[in-house]
Design a protein around this motif. Sequence first.
Motif, PDB file in Angstrom:
ATOM      1  N   LEU A  16       0.827  -1.209   0.000  1.00 11.50           N
ATOM      2  CA  LEU A  16       0.000   0.000   0.000  1.00 11.50           C
ATOM      3  C   LEU A  16       0.860   1.258   0.000  1.00 11.50           C
ATOM      4  CD1 LEU A  16      -2.885  -0.928   2.487  1.00 11.50           C
ATOM      5  CD2 LEU A  16      -3.021  -0.690   0.013  1.00 11.50           C
ATOM      6  N   GLN A  17       1.945   1.224   0.792  1.00  6.22           N
ATOM      7  CA  GLN A  17       2.853   2.372   0.812  1.00  6.22           C
ATOM      8  C   GLN A  17       3.495   2.586  -0.553  1.00  6.22           C
ATOM      9  OE1 GLN A  17       5.632   1.670   4.009  1.00  6.22           O
ATOM     10  NE2 GLN A  17       4.050   1.784   5.593  1.00  6.22           N
ATOM     11  N   MET A  18       3.868   1.468  -1.209  1.00  4.73           N
ATOM     12  CA  MET A  18       4.452   1.586  -2.547  1.00  4.73           C
ATOM     13  C   MET A  18       3.436   2.139  -3.541  1.00  4.73           C
ATOM     14  SD  MET A  18       6.662  -1.944  -2.765  1.00  4.73           S
ATOM     15  CE  MET A  18       7.011  -1.700  -4.505  1.00  4.73           C
ATOM     16  N   GLN A  19       2.184   1.668  -3.441  1.00  9.97           N
ATOM     17  CA  GLN A  19       1.145   2.195  -4.315  1.00  9.97           C
ATOM     18  C   GLN A  19       0.936   3.686  -4.087  1.00  9.97           C
ATOM     19  OE1 GLN A  19      -2.315  -0.381  -3.654  1.00  9.97           O
ATOM     20  NE2 GLN A  19      -2.055  -1.179  -5.715  1.00  9.97           N
ATOM     21  N   ASP A  20       0.924   4.074  -2.799  1.00 12.63           N
ATOM     22  CA  ASP A  20       0.750   5.486  -2.479  1.00 12.63           C
ATOM     23  C   ASP A  20       1.920   6.310  -3.004  1.00 12.63           C
ATOM     24  OD1 ASP A  20      -0.719   7.616  -1.056  1.00 12.63           O
ATOM     25  OD2 ASP A  20       1.037   7.648   0.241  1.00 12.63           O
ATOM     26  N   SER A  21       3.136   5.775  -2.825  1.00 13.62           N
ATOM     27  CA  SER A  21       4.320   6.474  -3.335  1.00 13.62           C
ATOM     28  C   SER A  21       4.291   6.562  -4.855  1.00 13.62           C
ATOM     29  CB  SER A  21       5.594   5.748  -2.880  1.00 13.62           C
ATOM     30  OG  SER A  21       5.682   5.715  -1.479  1.00 13.62           O
ATOM     31  N   GLN A  22       3.857   5.478  -5.499  1.00 12.42           N
ATOM     32  CA  GLN A  22       3.772   5.485  -6.960  1.00 12.42           C
ATOM     33  C   GLN A  22       2.730   6.491  -7.437  1.00 12.42           C
ATOM     34  OE1 GLN A  22       2.999   1.655  -8.665  1.00 12.42           O
ATOM     35  NE2 GLN A  22       3.099   2.377 -10.760  1.00 12.42           N
ATOM     36  N   ARG A  23       1.604   6.544  -6.701  1.00 14.83           N
ATOM     37  CA  ARG A  23       0.554   7.495  -7.071  1.00 14.83           C
ATOM     38  C   ARG A  23       1.071   8.929  -6.919  1.00 14.83           C
ATOM     39  NH1 ARG A  23      -3.033   5.054  -4.685  1.00 14.83           N
ATOM     40  NH2 ARG A  23      -2.800   5.995  -2.628  1.00 14.83           N
ATOM     41  N   LYS A  24       1.776   9.198  -5.824  1.00  9.45           N
ATOM     42  CA  LYS A  24       2.336  10.533  -5.622  1.00  9.45           C
ATOM     43  C   LYS A  24       3.386  10.848  -6.683  1.00  9.45           C
ATOM     44  CE  LYS A  24       1.569  10.696  -0.612  1.00  9.45           C
ATOM     45  NZ  LYS A  24       2.217  10.709   0.728  1.00  9.45           N
ATOM     46  N   LEU A  25       4.182   9.822  -7.027  1.00 13.27           N
ATOM     47  CA  LEU A  25       5.204  10.028  -8.059  1.00 13.27           C
ATOM     48  C   LEU A  25       4.559  10.348  -9.406  1.00 13.27           C
ATOM     49  CD1 LEU A  25       8.141   9.935  -8.999  1.00 13.27           C
ATOM     50  CD2 LEU A  25       7.896   7.467  -9.299  1.00 13.27           C
ATOM     51  N   GLU A  26       3.486   9.600  -9.735  1.00 13.43           N
ATOM     52  CA  GLU A  26       2.797   9.864 -10.999  1.00 13.43           C
ATOM     53  C   GLU A  26       2.194  11.265 -11.013  1.00 13.43           C
ATOM     54  OE1 GLU A  26       0.009   6.706 -11.291  1.00 13.43           O
ATOM     55  OE2 GLU A  26       1.487   5.229 -12.003  1.00 13.43           O
ATOM     56  N   MET A  27       1.628  11.683  -9.868  1.00 10.97           N
ATOM     57  CA  MET A  27       1.087  13.046  -9.781  1.00 10.97           C
ATOM     58  C   MET A  27       2.190  14.070  -9.942  1.00 10.97           C
ATOM     59  SD  MET A  27      -1.667  12.575  -6.653  1.00 10.97           S
ATOM     60  CE  MET A  27      -1.977  14.331  -6.573  1.00 10.97           C
ATOM     61  N   SER A  28       3.326  13.787  -9.297  1.00 11.69           N
ATOM     62  CA  SER A  28       4.466  14.708  -9.404  1.00 11.69           C
ATOM     63  C   SER A  28       4.981  14.787 -10.839  1.00 11.69           C
ATOM     64  CB  SER A  28       5.582  14.253  -8.460  1.00 11.69           C
ATOM     65  OG  SER A  28       6.714  15.087  -8.570  1.00 11.69           O
ATOM     66  N   LEU A  29       5.038  13.619 -11.511  1.00 12.31           N
ATOM     67  CA  LEU A  29       5.490  13.608 -12.902  1.00 12.31           C
ATOM     68  C   LEU A  29       4.507  14.353 -13.803  1.00 12.31           C
ATOM     69  CD1 LEU A  29       6.763   9.923 -13.237  1.00 12.31           C
ATOM     70  CD2 LEU A  29       8.144  11.993 -13.157  1.00 12.31           C
ATOM     71  N   ALA A  30       3.188  14.177 -13.507  1.00  9.72           N
ATOM     72  CA  ALA A  30       2.181  14.891 -14.301  1.00  9.72           C
ATOM     73  C   ALA A  30       2.325  16.397 -14.115  1.00  9.72           C
ATOM     74  CB  ALA A  30       0.783  14.431 -13.897  1.00  9.72           C
ATOM     75  N   GLU A  31       2.552  16.809 -12.847  1.00 11.09           N
ATOM     76  CA  GLU A  31       2.756  18.239 -12.584  1.00 11.09           C
ATOM     77  C   GLU A  31       4.015  18.738 -13.273  1.00 11.09           C
ATOM     78  OE1 GLU A  31       2.852  18.695  -8.398  1.00 11.09           O
ATOM     79  OE2 GLU A  31       0.712  18.263  -8.111  1.00 11.09           O
ATOM     80  N   THR A  32       5.061  17.886 -13.250  1.00 10.72           N
ATOM     81  CA  THR A  32       6.312  18.278 -13.914  1.00 10.72           C
ATOM     82  C   THR A  32       6.116  18.416 -15.412  1.00 10.72           C
ATOM     83  OG1 THR A  32       7.592  17.112 -12.213  1.00 10.72           O
ATOM     84  CG2 THR A  32       8.723  17.631 -14.269  1.00 10.72           C
ATOM     85  N   ARG A  33       5.360  17.445 -15.994  1.00 10.72           N
ATOM     86  CA  ARG A  33       5.087  17.542 -17.436  1.00 10.72           C
ATOM     87  C   ARG A  33       4.288  18.797 -17.762  1.00 10.72           C
ATOM     88  NH1 ARG A  33       4.441  11.820 -17.002  1.00 10.72           N
ATOM     89  NH2 ARG A  33       2.208  12.091 -16.602  1.00 10.72           N
ATOM     90  N   CYS A  34       3.318  19.105 -16.898  1.00 13.35           N
ATOM     91  CA  CYS A  34       2.505  20.305 -17.099  1.00 13.35           C
ATOM     92  C   CYS A  34       3.369  21.565 -17.021  1.00 13.35           C
ATOM     93  CB  CYS A  34       1.384  20.342 -16.064  1.00 13.35           C
ATOM     94  SG  CYS A  34       0.237  21.709 -16.260  1.00 13.35           S
ATOM     95  N   LEU A  35       4.251  21.600 -16.016  1.00  9.77           N
ATOM     96  CA  LEU A  35       5.145  22.742 -15.876  1.00  9.77           C
ATOM     97  C   LEU A  35       6.094  22.848 -17.064  1.00  9.77           C
ATOM     98  CD1 LEU A  35       6.058  22.538 -12.072  1.00  9.77           C
ATOM     99  CD2 LEU A  35       4.640  24.278 -13.187  1.00  9.77           C
ATOM    100  N   ASN A  36       6.569  21.688 -17.523  1.00 10.53           N
ATOM    101  CA  ASN A  36       7.466  21.699 -18.687  1.00 10.53           C
ATOM    102  C   ASN A  36       6.746  22.223 -19.928  1.00 10.53           C
ATOM    103  OD1 ASN A  36       9.672  20.716 -17.279  1.00 10.53           O
ATOM    104  ND2 ASN A  36       9.217  18.578 -17.740  1.00 10.53           N
ATOM    105  N   GLU A  37       5.458  21.818 -20.057  1.00 11.10           N
ATOM    106  CA  GLU A  37       4.678  22.314 -21.191  1.00 11.10           C
ATOM    107  C   GLU A  37       4.496  23.822 -21.097  1.00 11.10           C
ATOM    108  OE1 GLU A  37       3.561  20.888 -23.909  1.00 11.10           O
ATOM    109  OE2 GLU A  37       4.484  18.969 -23.374  1.00 11.10           O
TER     110      GLU A  37
END
Length: 484
Positions: free
Chosen positions: A300-321
């Motif tokens: 569950l912790q890994m899933q939560d970390s992965q979810r946060k990482l995906e959100m962070s990557l999405a935010e990073t992609r948005c910022l990069n755009e």
Amino acid sequence: MAIGAIEVFKSSGLVIPGDIAVTGFDGSNLSNYLFPSLTTIEQPLESITVNGLEKLLSIINGFKVEEKLSNDCTFITRQSCGCLSPQRHNFRNRSFSQNSIEDHYHYLNSIIEGEEDKSSLHNMFIEQLNKERIKKELLKDIYFIDCLASRQIEYNKSHNYLVDQWKLRTISNKISGRIYFRDILNEILDSLAQLDINYFKLYLIQEEVIYNNTLNLEDFTINLHLHYQDGSKVINSVEGIKKGTSDLFKSDDSVLVSTLNWNNIILGFFEICFIDMAENTYDILGDVISNSIYTSKIHLQMQDSQRKLEMSLAETRCLNEKLKTLSIRDEMTGLLNRRGFFELSETLLEEAKDNSLYQIFFIDMDGLKSINDNYGHDFGDTAIIELANTLKKCFRSNDVVARLGGDEFTVLIKSDDNYDFDHFKERLKLELNKLNITRKYRFKISASIGTTSFNKSSKSDLYKLLKEADNELYRVKKDKFREP
């Protein structure tokens, strides 16, 4: 199995073979020493084993073997099937005492003496029994029976132990194979039925508790997650959320309470009824549950970390755009800037066919300096924005429209018979006239245009082409504002 069946039938009050006939397939030497003796099949176990191993080796070595392997067995007729008449002794539901050989002798003697209907044969047997030689021979036979019975008891214990261990391994694999917490609870419930457990509770500590000598569990919240009793079950129960362990468990001696640990982390407790299994059953069950629950938490912790990482990557992609947009867009007009014009134009030309014909327009606003000087820079910016919006209307969506800086604009278009410089020049003039009429500014917005055409196959440099269009613009402006 047949030997066990005889004991069960006898304990139930049935007479063998009077009430029920029994035959077996045990082939054990003990079969001859039961009362009544067991009718059974005697198998050549040594021969079966040797022949089986020989066939197995032949298969391993690639030799063809017969599909069937048979061995001769001997059917031994004894008393349990009713084929032979058993001696009728009244055992008075008394079992053999295995404490000493002398006990067996005195017990047998009391059985014979207790018969009401004594015959001369019985009396003769008693007289001979008291003779030392006969007594020793009889005691040897009884001792031999004792050894066989002890060996059978040890075999049964070993067999039961192996069955219990097999059950535990099977259960452990099933529970350990689950990742999600609810699936683990369901597997635990199935395991309880297999182990004949009729009472079980699973408590987990809500917080993460690291064991130390000063630890006080009364400070933590303990949740009841599983309650199983006599077939009824409750999963993920929210009842019984308590602080500490006081008054949490049964006070009687019929249950065992064990801690669930993973290394030095205390996960919770389980409460279980005592069962007739190996002593290590509780430890194994506790270890399996502990490991599975901790693995589920880590998952569950890994899933939560992965979810946060995906959100962070999405935010990073948005910022990069956004950064990319800022790097290629003009902030005032929303058009491409110089960098954006060259990047998009080069990409467009790379994908175009060699015989494609293109035009570059270099557009310059007329009188921007005069507007700034007479009406202020705010009106100058307004004029630039109005011209940019007009250019958007005049060109297609796939044309590359950009502001190079200040009052200079450029456009790259793909030419055809109906879409060229003359078409655009007339369209721009018409749109600017409409703008000046509707806006009613104190100044007029107009522009001058220079252009150059090229074929992709000519492989001309984009910067040089833009310079050619700029030179053409200079000549147009010179003619446009030449003094009479």
